[in-house]
Design a protein around this motif. Structure first.
Motif, short mmCIF file in Angstrom:
data_model
loop_
_atom_site.label_atom_id
_atom_site.label_comp_id
_atom_site.label_asym_id
_atom_site.label_seq_id
_atom_site.Cartn_x
_atom_site.Cartn_y
_atom_site.Cartn_z
N VAL A 133 0.85 -1.19 0.00
CA VAL A 133 0.00 0.00 0.00
C VAL A 133 0.89 1.24 0.00
CG1 VAL A 133 -1.91 1.19 1.12
CG2 VAL A 133 -1.65 -1.29 1.40
N PRO A 134 1.05 1.88 -1.15
CA PRO A 134 1.85 3.11 -1.18
C PRO A 134 1.22 4.19 -0.30
CG PRO A 134 1.53 2.26 -3.39
CD PRO A 134 0.60 1.49 -2.49
N ILE A 135 2.05 5.11 0.13
CA ILE A 135 1.60 6.15 1.06
C ILE A 135 0.40 6.92 0.50
CG2 ILE A 135 2.31 8.22 2.32
CD1 ILE A 135 3.72 5.54 3.10
N GLY A 136 0.45 7.22 -0.80
CA GLY A 136 -0.58 8.07 -1.38
C GLY A 136 -1.97 7.46 -1.43
N VAL A 137 -2.10 6.17 -1.26
CA VAL A 137 -3.43 5.56 -1.32
C VAL A 137 -3.85 5.01 0.03
CG1 VAL A 137 -3.15 5.05 -3.77
CG2 VAL A 137 -2.56 3.30 -2.08
N MET A 138 -3.16 5.40 1.08
CA MET A 138 -3.56 4.96 2.43
C MET A 138 -4.80 5.74 2.88
SD MET A 138 -0.03 4.54 4.54
CE MET A 138 1.08 3.18 4.17
N PRO A 139 -5.57 5.16 3.78
CA PRO A 139 -6.74 5.87 4.29
C PRO A 139 -6.40 6.95 5.29
CG PRO A 139 -6.58 3.70 5.30
CD PRO A 139 -5.50 3.77 4.27
N ALA A 140 -5.14 7.12 5.61
CA ALA A 140 -4.72 8.16 6.55
C ALA A 140 -3.42 8.78 6.05
CB ALA A 140 -4.52 7.57 7.94
N ALA A 141 -3.09 9.90 6.64
CA ALA A 141 -1.89 10.61 6.20
C ALA A 141 -0.64 9.95 6.76
CB ALA A 141 -1.96 12.06 6.66
N ALA A 142 0.43 10.13 6.02
CA ALA A 142 1.73 9.70 6.52
C ALA A 142 2.32 10.83 7.37
CB ALA A 142 2.66 9.36 5.38
N TRP A 143 2.94 10.46 8.45
CA TRP A 143 3.59 11.42 9.35
C TRP A 143 4.99 11.66 8.82
CZ3 TRP A 143 0.96 14.05 12.84
CH2 TRP A 143 1.64 14.73 13.83
N THR A 144 5.33 12.90 8.55
CA THR A 144 6.58 13.16 7.83
C THR A 144 7.72 13.64 8.72
OG1 THR A 144 5.82 15.38 7.32
CG2 THR A 144 5.39 13.67 5.68
N THR A 145 7.44 13.88 9.98
CA THR A 145 8.51 14.33 10.89
C THR A 145 8.61 13.37 12.06
OG1 THR A 145 6.95 15.74 12.08
CG2 THR A 145 8.19 16.76 10.28
N ALA A 146 9.69 13.48 12.80
CA ALA A 146 9.86 12.61 13.96
C ALA A 146 8.76 12.89 14.98
CB ALA A 146 11.23 12.85 14.59
N ALA A 147 8.35 11.85 15.67
CA ALA A 147 7.30 11.98 16.68
C ALA A 147 7.78 11.36 17.98
CB ALA A 147 6.01 11.29 16.20
N ASP A 148 7.47 12.03 19.06
CA ASP A 148 7.84 11.52 20.39
C ASP A 148 7.18 10.16 20.62
OD1 ASP A 148 8.78 11.49 23.05
OD2 ASP A 148 6.84 12.24 23.75
N LEU A 149 7.97 9.21 21.09
CA LEU A 149 7.43 7.88 21.35
C LEU A 149 6.41 7.96 22.49
CD1 LEU A 149 7.39 4.81 20.97
CD2 LEU A 149 9.38 4.67 22.49
N GLY A 150 5.19 7.53 22.19
CA GLY A 150 4.14 7.61 23.19
C GLY A 150 3.88 6.32 23.91
N ALA A 151 3.98 5.20 23.20
CA ALA A 151 3.66 3.91 23.82
C ALA A 151 4.19 2.79 22.93
CB ALA A 151 2.16 3.75 24.03
N ILE A 152 4.37 1.63 23.58
CA ILE A 152 4.79 0.43 22.85
C ILE A 152 3.78 -0.68 23.15
CG2 ILE A 152 6.61 -1.29 22.55
CD1 ILE A 152 8.60 0.79 23.62
N PHE A 153 3.31 -1.32 22.10
CA PHE A 153 2.44 -2.49 22.23
C PHE A 153 3.20 -3.72 21.72
CE2 PHE A 153 -0.53 0.97 22.20
CZ PHE A 153 -1.56 0.57 23.05
N PHE A 154 3.26 -4.74 22.55
CA PHE A 154 3.82 -6.02 22.11
C PHE A 154 2.63 -6.89 21.70
CE2 PHE A 154 6.84 -4.28 25.19
CZ PHE A 154 7.98 -4.24 24.40
N VAL A 155 2.54 -7.11 20.40
CA VAL A 155 1.34 -7.75 19.85
C VAL A 155 1.50 -9.26 19.88
CG1 VAL A 155 -0.20 -7.85 17.85
CG2 VAL A 155 1.08 -5.75 18.33
N GLU A 156 0.50 -9.92 20.42
CA GLU A 156 0.49 -11.38 20.47
C GLU A 156 -0.75 -11.87 19.75
OE1 GLU A 156 0.55 -12.49 24.55
OE2 GLU A 156 2.36 -11.33 24.98
#
Lengths: 274, 94
Positions: A179-202
């Protein structure tokens, strides 16, 4: 020869693609990283193999070329090559195998082993107001705990369920949907973002509903470390960085179930931690 | 696993170890493995210093945890067995 001149984590990467069948896939995968033409640090060339076999060749001098059976396999090789090489060039970053989304202007990491469903979950969350930073790599700047975007196309191996149907604009390969960025249902974030949380997916096929639980620092550090791609580039074999990250940011285990319920569980955990 | 009651187990010197909120994390670069020890295993680990026997570690555990001596001995034996199975002990000393 069609060429992509990319800015990947601040380094110049050039991809020449002489194969017209592979070009749309390569362009779709990396087109969002087009950037200021920095000095080329990494240079790759794609061409059709000589001879009768329908192979593609990825050249990356001075190393030996790599042969791939089709465009999907070639892109997998290119992904791995760039990921490894860029970590060497940016050894200051602590790189984790993780999808990264944006929620309320902060980065959310979805950490799972390969096939653990993080890309499919990321695809679903993009339908719920999350922004996109990365599908596979979470490059963390340790001084600030900012996560840098790595906007390669999102790739899911299998068609998602109907509630999050795959866009018809996705590119297909032998590996799955890109899925290229331009056809995603949401915008791509283009700058660094402060890490808010980590999920370990099981993944738990028997789970009736998704569940989220806070995870202790020691367990989180081990889980994060196990998914770090370049820990040995860092002080203390990378353990200190893992411990610091999980001590300073909330970490959760996420047992996934149906996608809508899993998305709701992620959002509730994030909003509950505000 | 230490083969006799007088053995004084010792951690390998080449491991990277961090203590996080009372639990120990052990990185074994030679095997590319990282281990998380629970509270009792961490307690045992910190005493695998070539100065303590298993019995002495169990006795020390009585003061730290509200358990009886048999439970402590079992916990120490189990932890040492695991450490040995994972190759975390200095076999020259075990």
């Amino acid at each position: 020869v069609p060429t992509l001149a990319l800015n990947v984590l601040g380094r110049g990467v050039r991809i020449d693609c002489a194969d017209p069948a592979a070009w749309p896939l390569v362009q779709g995968a990396y087109g969002a990283m087009l950037g200021e033409p920095a000095p080329t640090a990494l240079h790759y060339s794609v061409r059709r193999a000589d001879g009768t076999m329908p192979h593609l060749v990825l050249e990356r001098p001075p190393q030996e070329p790599i042969e791939a059976v089709d465009a999907g396999a070639l892109l997998a090789c290119l992904d791995a090559e760039i990921a490894v090489a860029i970590q060497r060039l940016r050894h200051d970053l602590y790189v984790v195998h993780s999808a990264v989304l944006e929620h309320r202007q902060r980065a959310v990491m979805l950490v799972a082993s390969s096939g653990g469903g993080k890309s499919t979950l990321a695809w679903a969350l993009l339908h719920h107001g999350f922004g996109y930073l990365s599908d596979e790599l979470a490059p963390v700047a340790l001084p600030t705990l900012d996560v840098l975007p790595y906007p390669r196309a999102l790739m899911v191996k299998r068609a998602p369920p109907r509630s999050y149907a795959m866009t018809p604009h996705a590119l297909r390969s032998s590996r799955g949907f890109h899925v290229p960025i331009g056809v995603m249902p949401a915008a791509a974030w283009t700058t660094a973002a402060d890490l808010g949380a980590i999920f370990f997916v099981e993944r738990s096929p028997g789970a009736r509903r998704a569940s989220v639980a806070r995870v202790g620092a020691a367990e989180a550090a081990v889980r994060l470390y196990a998914n770090a791609l370049n820990p040995l580039a860092h002080r203390g074999d990378g353990l200190d960085a893992a411990v610091r990250i999980v001590r300073e940011r909330p970490c959760f285990t996420l047992v996934s179930a149906d996608l809508p319920g899993t998305c709701a569980a992620v959002a509730a955990a994030l909003d509950g931690g505000r | 696993m230490p083969s006799d009651a007088g053995a004084r187990p010792k951690r390998r010197d080449d491991l990277s170890v961090r203590s996080v909120d009372g639990e120990v994390i052990v990185l074994d670069r030679s095997l590319s493995q990282v281990h998380q020890l629970n509270a009792t295993a961490s307690f045992v680990w910190e005493r695998c210093d070539s100065h303590h026997t298993a019995e002495e570690i169990a006795a020390a555990m009585l003061d730290a945890f509200e358990i009886d001596i048999d439970v402590a001995r079992d916990a120490v034996a189990m932890a040492l067995h695991q450490f040995d199975r994972l190759g975390l002990l200095d076999r020259a000393r075990a």
